[in-house]
Scaffold this motif. Structure first.
Motif, PDB file in Angstrom:
ATOM      1  N   LEU A 119       0.821  -1.202   0.000  1.00  0.00           N
ATOM      2  CA  LEU A 119       0.000   0.000   0.000  1.00  0.00           C
ATOM      3  C   LEU A 119       0.855   1.254   0.000  1.00  0.00           C
ATOM      4  CD1 LEU A 119      -2.927  -0.905   2.411  1.00  0.00           C
ATOM      5  CD2 LEU A 119      -2.975  -0.749  -0.075  1.00  0.00           C
ATOM      6  N   VAL A 120       1.998   1.208   0.711  1.00  0.00           N
ATOM      7  CA  VAL A 120       2.901   2.355   0.734  1.00  0.00           C
ATOM      8  C   VAL A 120       3.412   2.661  -0.666  1.00  0.00           C
ATOM      9  CG1 VAL A 120       5.138   3.180   1.526  1.00  0.00           C
ATOM     10  CG2 VAL A 120       3.603   2.042   3.125  1.00  0.00           C
ATOM     11  N   SER A 121       3.984   1.647  -1.312  1.00  0.00           N
ATOM     12  CA  SER A 121       4.542   1.882  -2.642  1.00  0.00           C
ATOM     13  C   SER A 121       3.442   2.164  -3.654  1.00  0.00           C
ATOM     14  CB  SER A 121       5.371   0.666  -3.088  1.00  0.00           C
ATOM     15  OG  SER A 121       4.568  -0.499  -3.131  1.00  0.00           O
ATOM     16  N   GLY A 122       2.274   1.553  -3.454  1.00  0.00           N
ATOM     17  CA  GLY A 122       1.163   1.795  -4.357  1.00  0.00           C
ATOM     18  C   GLY A 122       0.680   3.227  -4.308  1.00  0.00           C
TER      19      GLY A 122
ATOM     20  N   MET B  97       7.195   4.841  10.488  1.00  0.00           N
ATOM     21  CA  MET B  97       8.591   4.984  10.101  1.00  0.00           C
ATOM     22  C   MET B  97       8.702   4.590   8.638  1.00  0.00           C
ATOM     23  SD  MET B  97      10.927   3.713  13.298  1.00  0.00           S
ATOM     24  CE  MET B  97      10.928   2.041  12.711  1.00  0.00           C
ATOM     25  N   LEU B  98       9.020   5.554   7.802  1.00  0.00           N
ATOM     26  CA  LEU B  98       9.046   5.325   6.363  1.00  0.00           C
ATOM     27  C   LEU B  98      10.420   5.680   5.806  1.00  0.00           C
ATOM     28  CD1 LEU B  98       7.390   4.489   3.888  1.00  0.00           C
ATOM     29  CD2 LEU B  98       6.701   6.880   3.643  1.00  0.00           C
ATOM     30  N   ALA B  99      11.159   4.676   5.387  1.00  0.00           N
ATOM     31  CA  ALA B  99      12.454   4.904   4.756  1.00  0.00           C
ATOM     32  C   ALA B  99      12.243   5.272   3.291  1.00  0.00           C
ATOM     33  CB  ALA B  99      13.321   3.656   4.864  1.00  0.00           C
ATOM     34  N   ALA B 100      13.160   6.052   2.759  1.00  0.00           N
ATOM     35  CA  ALA B 100      13.040   6.445   1.352  1.00  0.00           C
ATOM     36  C   ALA B 100      13.001   5.223   0.446  1.00  0.00           C
ATOM     37  CB  ALA B 100      14.200   7.368   0.971  1.00  0.00           C
TER      38      ALA B 100
ATOM     39  N   ASN C  41       9.705   2.679  -5.663  1.00  0.00           N
ATOM     40  CA  ASN C  41      10.244   1.478  -6.293  1.00  0.00           C
ATOM     41  C   ASN C  41      11.706   1.659  -6.662  1.00  0.00           C
ATOM     42  OD1 ASN C  41       7.814   0.058  -6.130  1.00  0.00           O
ATOM     43  ND2 ASN C  41       7.061   0.965  -8.042  1.00  0.00           N
ATOM     44  N   GLU C  42      12.076   2.877  -7.039  1.00  0.00           N
ATOM     45  CA  GLU C  42      13.470   3.200  -7.311  1.00  0.00           C
ATOM     46  C   GLU C  42      13.821   4.456  -6.523  1.00  0.00           C
ATOM     47  OE1 GLU C  42      14.373   3.503 -11.427  1.00  0.00           O
ATOM     48  OE2 GLU C  42      13.452   1.588 -11.959  1.00  0.00           O
ATOM     49  N   VAL C  43      14.910   4.416  -5.807  1.00  0.00           N
ATOM     50  CA  VAL C  43      15.293   5.546  -4.974  1.00  0.00           C
ATOM     51  C   VAL C  43      16.736   5.931  -5.273  1.00  0.00           C
ATOM     52  CG1 VAL C  43      16.017   4.056  -3.051  1.00  0.00           C
ATOM     53  CG2 VAL C  43      15.408   6.432  -2.603  1.00  0.00           C
ATOM     54  N   PRO C  44      17.042   7.210  -5.415  1.00  0.00           N
ATOM     55  CA  PRO C  44      18.432   7.635  -5.641  1.00  0.00           C
ATOM     56  C   PRO C  44      19.328   7.182  -4.487  1.00  0.00           C
ATOM     57  CG  PRO C  44      16.912   9.430  -6.082  1.00  0.00           C
ATOM     58  CD  PRO C  44      16.104   8.349  -5.454  1.00  0.00           C
ATOM     59  N   GLU C  45      20.502   6.738  -4.812  1.00  0.00           N
ATOM     60  CA  GLU C  45      21.429   6.249  -3.799  1.00  0.00           C
ATOM     61  C   GLU C  45      21.722   7.311  -2.747  1.00  0.00           C
ATOM     62  OE1 GLU C  45      23.417   3.403  -1.876  1.00  0.00           O
ATOM     63  OE2 GLU C  45      22.323   3.118  -3.772  1.00  0.00           O
ATOM     64  N   ALA C  46      21.682   8.581  -3.123  1.00  0.00           N
ATOM     65  CA  ALA C  46      22.024   9.676  -2.210  1.00  0.00           C
ATOM     66  C   ALA C  46      21.108   9.739  -0.998  1.00  0.00           C
ATOM     67  CB  ALA C  46      21.989  11.005  -2.954  1.00  0.00           C
ATOM     68  N   ILE C  47      19.864   9.266  -1.115  1.00  0.00           N
ATOM     69  CA  ILE C  47      18.937   9.340   0.031  1.00  0.00           C
ATOM     70  C   ILE C  47      18.469   7.960   0.479  1.00  0.00           C
ATOM     71  CG2 ILE C  47      18.144  11.651  -0.564  1.00  0.00           C
ATOM     72  CD1 ILE C  47      15.486  10.248  -1.502  1.00  0.00           C
TER      73      ILE C  47
ATOM     74  N   PHE D 248      11.445  13.846  -1.276  1.00  0.00           N
ATOM     75  CA  PHE D 248      10.943  12.754  -0.445  1.00  0.00           C
ATOM     76  C   PHE D 248      10.107  13.298   0.717  1.00  0.00           C
ATOM     77  CE2 PHE D 248      12.237  10.171   3.405  1.00  0.00           C
ATOM     78  CZ  PHE D 248      11.258   9.195   3.252  1.00  0.00           C
ATOM     79  N   GLY D 249      10.650  14.278   1.435  1.00  0.00           N
ATOM     80  CA  GLY D 249       9.924  14.835   2.568  1.00  0.00           C
ATOM     81  C   GLY D 249       8.602  15.464   2.166  1.00  0.00           C
ATOM     82  N   LYS D 250       8.613  16.209   1.070  1.00  0.00           N
ATOM     83  CA  LYS D 250       7.397  16.871   0.618  1.00  0.00           C
ATOM     84  C   LYS D 250       6.357  15.860   0.153  1.00  0.00           C
ATOM     85  CE  LYS D 250       5.850  20.680  -2.344  1.00  0.00           C
ATOM     86  NZ  LYS D 250       6.282  21.781  -3.233  1.00  0.00           N
TER      87      LYS D 250
END
Length: 497
Positions: A5-8, A380-383, A388-394, A45-47
């Protein structure tokens, strides 16, 4: 709420709201913005998360609209600044962003670099700024326990210097220290040096939150006692074992000591509730609690057919670190008729929610001091969980974001807005040096007296007046779990709160 549900939900926003995390470059192939790549993506991400999940997203809509990912240099500070507040201060005291999510997850799971003690610090002399730090309890097998420290010990110095308002915070932050010990003399209301110094070195370890469990027998009945300091995931198996022991012993009333329990995982709260609630309520799967989300998230969950209620259950599947755990409380329901809950200013979040959730089903008697008043649920939500794809920087960035207000089956949130109020007020007095579980410890003594235990002596004068009124209590450093009721996105098991 599970990981699908989170990723959806974020995928929905990516497709229809244009907020996907995709690579950016200018025509020359260079980075196009004045802020760094890490800062830019952390802003996005935060926004994204605050727009969708945040309980008060409508109330801070203007701040969210003004959050410019291309120019904002402080995403962590921005979350802190815009979380819901009014002219009197912050209403949301808990939402936070971190650039070290792995350490944050470990700390709320009970793993940290620690001496293994819980302290209350008092200012005992205004002119000299002299302080005294009282040990509330120590966790087993920690540096403090191995040094022989116990409830009621008083720390008078640090590294050869008197403990004062200038240095007492080093008790929380130093990685090693020496301290001289004192004790409280109730007869003349003085603190005296016992002539002993201990040296400690902090270690990175797990602190077991099951502090004490006992059974007391009197007047033909058995009353259990459980002191519990954090709703972490690792302690679930031990809680089940303790409740099975209570059941086997024939316990029908329980003194549940949550005065130092600042919260933790909703899953652990649910597991414990299934063992404390009446067996009939659990067997029939009655509603334990409900969550009230923002309008956007409510609509989304309804379309997905996700329940916003948590019912009593006996089988649980969850992930703790790299392990997928399957536990059952089928044979662990104690069969309780009454709970005496010991509470205080250190009782927050999951502690308050557990007691509030049980109130429609059984007699819950509150003894102690007013609790903290944390009535929200956070996730608690990690980037890396959000996209599904997250930049390595975050990849190691994350948010602990308030997503709901919890209600019990009667539609009430008993701790809202200022905490649970005790039915009987009793001050917590660790200076008296009665161990947790000692029948003469003031809060436990009150509970056992109400349960029918007779004492040969009346409470001493010092037990009937507050010691803390003589000294000014100073702010300490709370455990990372304090004030947290955590829904963790998981990739296994049913949809949970």
């Amino acid at each position: 709420m599970n990981k699908k549900l989170v990723s959806g939900l974020l995928s929905f926003v990516t497709l229809f709201g244009g907020m996907g995390l995709t690579s950016c470059s200018d025509e020359d192939g260079g980075w196009p913005y004045s802020v760094s790549e890490e800062t830019y993506y952390a802003n996005r991400f935060g926004k994204d998360v605050m727009n969708m999940y945040y309980l008060w997203n409508a109330e801070i809509a203007d701040d969210l609209a003004g959050w410019d990912a291309e120019t904002n240099t402080d995403p962590i500070g921005t979350v802190d600044r815009i979380r819901y507040h009014d002219s009197n201060g912050y209403i949301d005291k808990w939402t936070m962003m971190t650039d070290d999510m792995s350490s944050f997850v470990s700390s709320v799971g009970g793993v940290s670099t620690t001496f293994g003690w819980s302290l209350t610090v008092y200012l005992v002399n205004q002119e000299t700024k002299q302080c005294a730090a009282v040990v509330n309890f120590v966790h087993d097998d920690t540096p403090a326990a191995r040094a022989g420290l116990k409830r009621g010990d008083i720390l008078l110095s640090i590294d050869g210097q008197p403990l004062t308002t200038d240095n007492y915070l080093n008790l929380y932050y130093n990685t090693s220290l020496s301290t001289s010990l004192g004790r409280y003399n109730a007869a003349d209301n003085t603190i005296y040096d016992v002539g002993k110094t201990v040296e400690l070195t902090a270690v990175n370890m797990y602190e077991d939150p099951v502090l004490c469990d006992s059974v007391y027998e009197f007047n033909g009945k058995k009353v259990g006692y459980l002191a519990y300091s954090a709703f972490d995931l690792t302690s679930i198996s031990k809680l089940i074992a303790v409740c099975k022991d209570f059941k086997a012993a024939g316990v029908r009333e329980l003194v549940l000591d949550l005065r130092y329990n600042g919260g933790g995982y909703v899953l652990t709260e649910n597991v414990l509730a299934s063992m404390l609630a009446p067996q009939q309520a659990v067997a029939s799967g009655q509603v334990f609690e409900r969550e009230v989300y923002n309008n956007y998230l409510t609509e989304y969950l309804q379309k997905q057919g996700a329940s916003m209620e948590t019912c009593f259950a006996t089988d649980y599947t969850y992930q703790n670190g790299d392990e997928v755990m399957n536990v059952s409380t089928q044979d662990a329901n104690i069969g309780l008729e009454k709970i005496y809950a010991l509470i205080g200013t250190g009782s927050a979040s999951a502690s308050e929610a557990l007691l509030g959730g049980l109130m429609p089903y059984m007699d819950v008697r509150l003894i102690g001091e007013q609790s903290s008043g944390k009535y929200c649920t956070g996730m608690m939500l990690a980037a890396e969980d959000a996209y599904n794809e997250v930049p390595e920087a975050i990849r190691n960035w994350g948010l602990y974001v308030m997503i709901s207000i919890y209600q019990n089956a009667a539609g009430e949130t008993p701790c809202m807005p200022d905490g649970l109020r005790p039915d009987v007020g009793v001050d917590d007095e660790p200076m008296l040096a009665y161990a947790l579980g000692d029948v003469n410890e003031p809060l436990l003594r009150q509970a056992l007296t109400e349960a029918g235990r007779a004492y040969d002596d009346a409470p001493s004068a010092v037990q009937t007046r507050s010691l803390t009124s003589r000294y000014v209590q100073l702010p300490g450093v709370q455990k990372p779990v304090f004030g947290k009721r955590i829904q963790q996105p998981v990739s296994v098991g049913p949809v949970v709160r």
